[in-house]
Design a protein around this motif. Sequence first.
Motif, PDB file in Angstrom:
ATOM      1  N   THR A 216    -106.184  48.942  94.291  1.00  0.00           N
ATOM      2  CA  THR A 216    -104.678  49.627  94.396  1.00  0.00           C
ATOM      3  C   THR A 216    -104.635  50.784  93.242  1.00  0.00           C
TER       4      THR A 216
ATOM      5  N   ASP B 285    -103.466  48.625 102.512  1.00  0.00           N
ATOM      6  CA  ASP B 285    -103.818  47.484 101.693  1.00  0.00           C
ATOM      7  C   ASP B 285    -104.235  46.223 102.511  1.00  0.00           C
TER       8      ASP B 285
ATOM      9  N   ARG C 249    -106.122  41.653  86.698  1.00  0.00           N
ATOM     10  CA  ARG C 249    -104.541  41.270  86.836  1.00  0.00           C
ATOM     11  C   ARG C 249    -104.443  40.014  86.335  1.00  0.00           C
TER      12      ARG C 249
HETATM   13 MG    MG Z   1    -104.577  45.992  95.587  1.00  0.00          MG
END
Ligand code: MG
Length: 370
Positions: A52, A128, A217
């Motif tokens: 992303t 996405d 993340r």
């Molecule tokens: Mg993503």
Amino acid sequence: MNNLVLYRKYRPMNFSEFIGQEHIVKTLTNALRSNQTSHAYILSGPRGTGKTTIARVLAKAINCANRKQGEFEPCNKCSSCLEINEGRALDLVEIDAASNRGIDEIRELKERIRFTPVKSKYKVFIIDEAHQLTKEAANALLKTLEEPPSHAVFILATTEIHKMIPTIISRCQRFDFKKFGLEDLIKQLKFVSQQEKIKIDSEAIEVIAFNSEGSLRDAISLLDECVIFSGSLGDEKIGKQDIENLLGLVDTTIIVKFVDLLFEKKEKEALNFIDNMIEKGFDLDDFSKKTVEYLRKAMILKINPELKKSFLIGMGDEDIEKLKKQISGLTIEEIKKIVYILIDASKEMRYSSFYQLPLELAVVEICDKN
Ligand SMILES: [Mg+2]
Ligand SMILES: Nc1ncnc2c1ncn2[C@@H]1O[C@H](COP(=O)(O)OP(=O)(O)OP(=O)(O)O)[C@@H](O)[C@H]1O
Ligand SMILES: [Zn+2]
């Protein structure tokens, strides 16, 4: 700024801040430099590796009003860049296919595609979790990809490329993102904790990196949890054990004790030990996995006592000394045998209806004196 979750706060704003995935950055920046960007991209790879992030940086670069011939970075200053950073750009449409899966959404999308961009050069569509589109929606998208209007750019992202229809994939330029290695994770975790003035020791950071499965993340989110947790710690640094407790992990001292019993072939005590673990509500899966991981280190250390620290992630100097002592009386063959037996037990535990039995059998086999 402080109530922003850390992983968002540390989302790269341009290509140069992006970590790893060098092949992808290189190909994209070259294309931007020479004005040869494509009309459709598919970004595939594990969670938290930058799909992303790159999609948004690319969208910015494509529409940046200040980007000159031969340059690739978005300026992050023009109105197009700012609008994208603030999530209010009319010429960037982000669709989460996980929650907008149907034909209606794609029909609407097709409508939107027909309109030319409001103020920028291109209309960019980021789709996405693209593998979640329904069959009808995917087919509608395919039609569009076959004859994309010249003002549209599609960036599809997916964690499960094998679920995508091949005809869509073949219409796109494909980039495969890789999981992050421990060193990259550790480096970024150290950077973020310095920036945020989080007091955490480096073994604790290694444990976080080790438990984030290659996702940056996840790594940063775990660090975030630690910040909340450390509020109760006062001036003390966050240590390895704190993280293990926080993550509900079996702490290493327990593994060390268990391995002692195995190495000394103390069958009765080892069986009691397992029973105790169950009674205390520990997760036996995690326990046996950790034991295997610990023995892996034992094996490698036996082969090469001057091992690089990167092999011994999560271990302090004291732990390493302790492990060296533990393996001093054993041969590599003996350690290897124990590893094999425990790997088998770990695998079987997943399918056995007698939960602890495979592990108990392994103990009996390892302690067999013949
Ligand atoms: Mg993503
Ligand atoms: N290559 C990277 N360089 C720097 N930071 C990154 C990178 N990849 C991920 N991150 C960090 O992780 C966060 C999440 O990344 P991103 O949303 O791009 O992942 P993703 O691949 O799209 O994951 P998902 O498949 O779960 O959507 C970013 O905000 C950033 O903090
Ligand atoms: Zn700009």
